[in-house]
Motif scaffolding. Structure first.
Motif, PDB file in Angstrom:
ATOM      1  N   PRO A   5      10.078  -0.648 -16.502  1.00 50.81           N
ATOM      2  CA  PRO A   5      10.301  -1.520 -15.347  1.00 50.81           C
ATOM      3  C   PRO A   5       9.497  -2.810 -15.478  1.00 50.81           C
ATOM      4  N   LEU A   6      10.023  -3.885 -14.919  1.00 42.03           N
ATOM      5  CA  LEU A   6       9.302  -5.155 -14.913  1.00 42.03           C
ATOM      6  C   LEU A   6       8.277  -5.202 -13.792  1.00 42.03           C
ATOM      7  N   LEU A   7       8.374  -4.270 -12.858  1.00 42.30           N
ATOM      8  CA  LEU A   7       7.448  -4.185 -11.729  1.00 42.30           C
ATOM      9  C   LEU A   7       7.156  -2.723 -11.423  1.00 42.30           C
ATOM     10  N   ALA A   8       5.869  -2.406 -11.279  1.00 42.37           N
ATOM     11  CA  ALA A   8       5.459  -1.077 -10.829  1.00 42.37           C
ATOM     12  C   ALA A   8       4.436  -1.251  -9.712  1.00 42.37           C
ATOM     13  N   VAL A   9       4.652  -0.565  -8.603  1.00 46.54           N
ATOM     14  CA  VAL A   9       3.752  -0.611  -7.451  1.00 46.54           C
ATOM     15  C   VAL A   9       3.107   0.753  -7.293  1.00 46.54           C
ATOM     16  N   GLN A  10       1.804   0.776  -7.127  1.00 40.22           N
ATOM     17  CA  GLN A  10       1.107   2.023  -6.818  1.00 40.22           C
ATOM     18  C   GLN A  10       0.362   1.857  -5.499  1.00 40.22           C
ATOM     19  N   VAL A  11       0.690   2.698  -4.537  1.00 39.23           N
ATOM     20  CA  VAL A  11       0.004   2.719  -3.246  1.00 39.23           C
ATOM     21  C   VAL A  11      -0.905   3.940  -3.243  1.00 39.23           C
ATOM     22  N   THR A  12      -2.207   3.697  -3.169  1.00 36.60           N
ATOM     23  CA  THR A  12      -3.189   4.775  -3.270  1.00 36.60           C
ATOM     24  C   THR A  12      -3.920   4.941  -1.946  1.00 36.60           C
ATOM     25  N   ASP A  13      -3.856   6.142  -1.392  1.00 40.08           N
ATOM     26  CA  ASP A  13      -4.577   6.459  -0.153  1.00 40.08           C
ATOM     27  C   ASP A  13      -6.030   6.769  -0.476  1.00 40.08           C
ATOM     28  N   LEU A  14      -6.955   6.086   0.210  1.00 40.36           N
ATOM     29  CA  LEU A  14      -8.371   6.382   0.137  1.00 40.36           C
ATOM     30  C   LEU A  14      -8.769   7.143   1.396  1.00 40.36           C
ATOM     31  N   PHE A  15      -9.985   7.628   1.439  1.00 34.47           N
ATOM     32  CA  PHE A  15     -10.455   8.364   2.614  1.00 34.47           C
ATOM     33  C   PHE A  15     -10.328   7.513   3.874  1.00 34.47           C
ATOM     34  N   ASP A  16     -10.696   6.231   3.784  1.00 35.06           N
ATOM     35  CA  ASP A  16     -10.656   5.351   4.949  1.00 35.06           C
ATOM     36  C   ASP A  16      -9.964   4.024   4.639  1.00 35.06           C
ATOM     37  N   GLY A  17      -9.138   4.019   3.610  1.00 36.90           N
ATOM     38  CA  GLY A  17      -8.477   2.781   3.228  1.00 36.90           C
ATOM     39  C   GLY A  17      -7.193   3.017   2.457  1.00 36.90           C
ATOM     40  N   ILE A  18      -6.645   1.932   1.974  1.00 40.28           N
ATOM     41  CA  ILE A  18      -5.422   1.994   1.177  1.00 40.28           C
ATOM     42  C   ILE A  18      -5.472   0.851   0.173  1.00 40.28           C
ATOM     43  N   PHE A  19      -5.016   1.123  -1.033  1.00 37.90           N
ATOM     44  CA  PHE A  19      -4.978   0.092  -2.071  1.00 37.90           C
ATOM     45  C   PHE A  19      -3.541  -0.063  -2.543  1.00 37.90           C
ATOM     46  N   ILE A  20      -3.059  -1.313  -2.554  1.00 37.70           N
ATOM     47  CA  ILE A  20      -1.718  -1.607  -3.043  1.00 37.70           C
ATOM     48  C   ILE A  20      -1.867  -2.396  -4.335  1.00 37.70           C
ATOM     49  N   GLY A  21      -1.529  -1.747  -5.445  1.00 39.80           N
ATOM     50  CA  GLY A  21      -1.667  -2.368  -6.756  1.00 39.80           C
ATOM     51  C   GLY A  21      -0.313  -2.662  -7.371  1.00 39.80           C
ATOM     52  N   CYS A  22      -0.139  -3.880  -7.878  1.00 46.19           N
ATOM     53  CA  CYS A  22       1.122  -4.279  -8.504  1.00 46.19           C
ATOM     54  C   CYS A  22       0.904  -4.571  -9.979  1.00 46.19           C
ATOM     55  N   THR A  23       1.761  -4.028 -10.795  1.00 43.67           N
ATOM     56  CA  THR A  23       1.769  -4.282 -12.233  1.00 43.67           C
ATOM     57  C   THR A  23       3.071  -4.989 -12.559  1.00 43.67           C
ATOM     58  N   THR A  24       2.984  -6.219 -13.086  1.00 44.71           N
ATOM     59  CA  THR A  24       4.194  -7.023 -13.326  1.00 44.71           C
ATOM     60  C   THR A  24       4.221  -7.551 -14.749  1.00 44.71           C
ATOM     61  N   ASN A  25       5.417  -7.754 -15.247  1.00 45.14           N
ATOM     62  CA  ASN A  25       5.608  -8.270 -16.592  1.00 45.14           C
ATOM     63  C   ASN A  25       5.268  -9.757 -16.623  1.00 45.14           C
ATOM     64  N   HIS A  26       4.237 -10.112 -17.400  1.00 45.58           N
ATOM     65  CA  HIS A  26       3.737 -11.495 -17.413  1.00 45.58           C
ATOM     66  C   HIS A  26       4.676 -12.434 -18.161  1.00 45.58           C
ATOM     67  N   SER A  27       5.620 -11.918 -18.909  1.00 41.77           N
ATOM     68  CA  SER A  27       6.611 -12.780 -19.554  1.00 41.77           C
ATOM     69  C   SER A  27       7.743 -13.138 -18.602  1.00 41.77           C
ATOM     70  N   VAL A  28       7.734 -12.573 -17.422  1.00 43.90           N
ATOM     71  CA  VAL A  28       8.767 -12.866 -16.423  1.00 43.90           C
ATOM     72  C   VAL A  28       8.198 -13.720 -15.297  1.00 43.90           C
ATOM     73  N   VAL A  29       6.968 -13.478 -14.897  1.00 40.74           N
ATOM     74  CA  VAL A  29       6.364 -14.242 -13.803  1.00 40.74           C
ATOM     75  C   VAL A  29       4.932 -14.641 -14.150  1.00 40.74           C
ATOM     76  N   ASP A  30       4.514 -15.804 -13.656  1.00 40.89           N
ATOM     77  CA  ASP A  30       3.113 -16.200 -13.741  1.00 40.89           C
ATOM     78  C   ASP A  30       2.430 -15.869 -12.428  1.00 40.89           C
ATOM     79  N   GLY A  31       1.156 -16.274 -12.291  1.00 41.47           N
ATOM     80  CA  GLY A  31       0.414 -15.951 -11.079  1.00 41.47           C
ATOM     81  C   GLY A  31       1.032 -16.549  -9.832  1.00 41.47           C
ATOM     82  N   SER A  32       1.554 -17.764  -9.944  1.00 46.28           N
ATOM     83  CA  SER A  32       2.171 -18.417  -8.785  1.00 46.28           C
ATOM     84  C   SER A  32       3.353 -17.613  -8.267  1.00 46.28           C
TER      85      SER A  32
END
Length: 456
Positions: A149-176
């Protein structure tokens, strides 16, 4: 510390499924990253309050995020595709494009047992073993987007929080483009939109996929790469000459203003920017504390944004990479003797050299002789590289339960000397995620001048 347990893995596709055959050609700016790892950036939040779920009738938060991601992929549909590889038999070259086939992005739900928000924010060093586990597709290189996949999202539950991490193909998109996608997704989630039609009314302008900006002989698509498969690295992890630790250095708006004023005063100018002064300060501080040979050559490599430096400025909404590497080179003795203003001015001159003519020349020369950059050529014990930007809207990503607490990145493309810049949580502040040896970090911690420049 707890560990990450994977609860579910789902393929999320655009809601508007069609038999699209659209292909988006990759430019030299895209292809320069083809041997890099995917980009990994994520946001840490407090755990949503129970009242947040009232907006999502009969749905869990995870289901809501999946639905809002699907709607976002209606807008950013290339991220739901795959790379297409073409072997050109007429000249034995290889070409890449984005196949907008709607195959989908990967969505992972995970739980970090026993991990709290404080476990992430309080340690002096970034707890990399935990933070890196908040991202999926570790170790995947951009050219592998043919099957991954060109994009993978991982949503991780913490004890008192949540982290949303995105992994993207850098040959398709830049930071902007990446943060425009993130901003769009968070707005769709926050507004609890349920239809594509309503999503078209959000504040973020839709991305532009057209490659017509390169008509007129600038780029003859598809771009062809000779001997591509022979350039693929056999060893994916650059050898480290020292253990790698990561620390977040935060600089307040007031401290940055002082550095900018000092740098400009030393050079009798007003053209040195806040970021240029800060980059020079960080470079000098690290060099000063490494006690290198005075004749040692040191380099600082930056990714320079080019949207306003193209012959006809490319719109901010353009989907793709519009960045180019630029490097400042100096000896250790020159850096330390000349100081902040001179170093910042050298960075300023390098960036200013990326004129419209130079940008076009780069594209033409790259097509004639493609240069595939590998990560271990950019940073080392005495040379440094910075990507990302403090101008990206990272802390405005409210998914419906408040703004983020922090920005963190994954393991991809990490090496000694990597200094990733981002806006700080406080207005006008800037932070760096510094990947340095333990010895260098310890020396910086004992440097009164450097410590005095950090936010209290």
């Amino acid at each position: 510390m707890g560990h990450v347990r994977y609860i579910s893995t789902t393929t999320v596709q655009p809601t508007l499924q069609n038999e699209s055959t659209q292909r988006i050609e990759l430019t030299p700016w895209d292809l320069q990253f083809i041997l890099f790892g995917y980009s990994q950036k994520g946001l840490l939040f407090h755990k949503p309050k129970p009242s947040t779920y009232d907006k999502y009738p009969n749905k869990s938060l995870i289901q809501h995020l999946q639905t809002s991601l699907s709607l976002t992929l209606d807008i950013f549909f290339p991220l739901a595709g795959r790379l297409a590889i073409t072997e050109n038999e007429d000249d034995n070259t290889t070409s890449f494009s984005v196949d907008c086939n709607g195959a989908g992005a990967q969505f992972v739900h995970a739980v970090a047992d026993g991990v709290t928000v404080a476990d992430i924010l309080d340690p002096v060093l970034v707890p990399s073993d935990i933070v890196h586990s908040f991202f999926f597709m570790n170790g995947v290189l951009n050219y592998e987007g043919v099957s991954e996949p060109l994009l993978a999202v991982q949503v991780t539950d913490l004890f008192d929080g949540i982290f949303i991490g995105c992994t993207t193909n850098h040959s398709v998109v830049d930071g902007s483009t990446f943060w425009r996608f993130f901003n769009t997704w968070s707005e769709i989630s926050r507004r609890a939109e349920t239809s594509t039609e309503n999503c078209r009314k959000i504040s973020q302008p839709p991305p532009i996929f057209s490659r017509e900006f390169f008509d007129g002989g600038i780029i003859d698509f598809p771009v062809r790469i000779a001997n591509f498969h022979n350039q693929v690295p056999k060893n994916r992890s650059p050898a480290l000459s020292a253990p790698l630790h990561q620390r977040i250095f935060n600089f307040s708006k007031e401290k940055i203003a002082q550095l900018k004023a000092k740098a400009n005063a030393e050079m009798g100018t007003t053209k040195i920017s806040s970021l240029q002064a800060l980059l020079a300060h960080l470079w000098l501080s690290i060099i000063r504390n490494k006690h290198l040979n005075p004749d040692q050559e040191s380099k600082y490599t930056l990714l320079v944004g080019l949207r306003q430096r193209f012959q006809l400025p490319l719109p901010e909404e353009y989907l793709g990479n519009v960045v180019q590497f630029g490097t400042v080179t100096s000896t250790v003795s020159d850096l330390l003797e000349h100081g902040l203003g001179w170093t910042a001015w050298e960075i300023n001159k390098m960036i200013a050299s990326k004129t419209k003519d130079e940008v076009r020349k780069y594209l033409e020369e790259w097509i004639e002789s493609p240069q595939l950059i590998q990560l271990n050529n950019l940073a080392s014990d005495y040379s440094f590289g910075t990507g990302s930007s403090p101008r990206f809207n990272m802390y405005g990503n409210d998914f419906g339960w408040g703004r983020p607490l922090a920005v963190r990145s994954g393991a991809a493309n990490k090496s000694v000397g990597k200094l990733t810049v981002a806006p700080g949580a406080e207005d006008g502040s800037i932070e760096f995620e510094a990947c340095l040896s333990p010895q260098t970090l310890q020396a910086l911690d004992e440097d009164a001048e450097f410590i005095a420049s950090l936010s209290k």
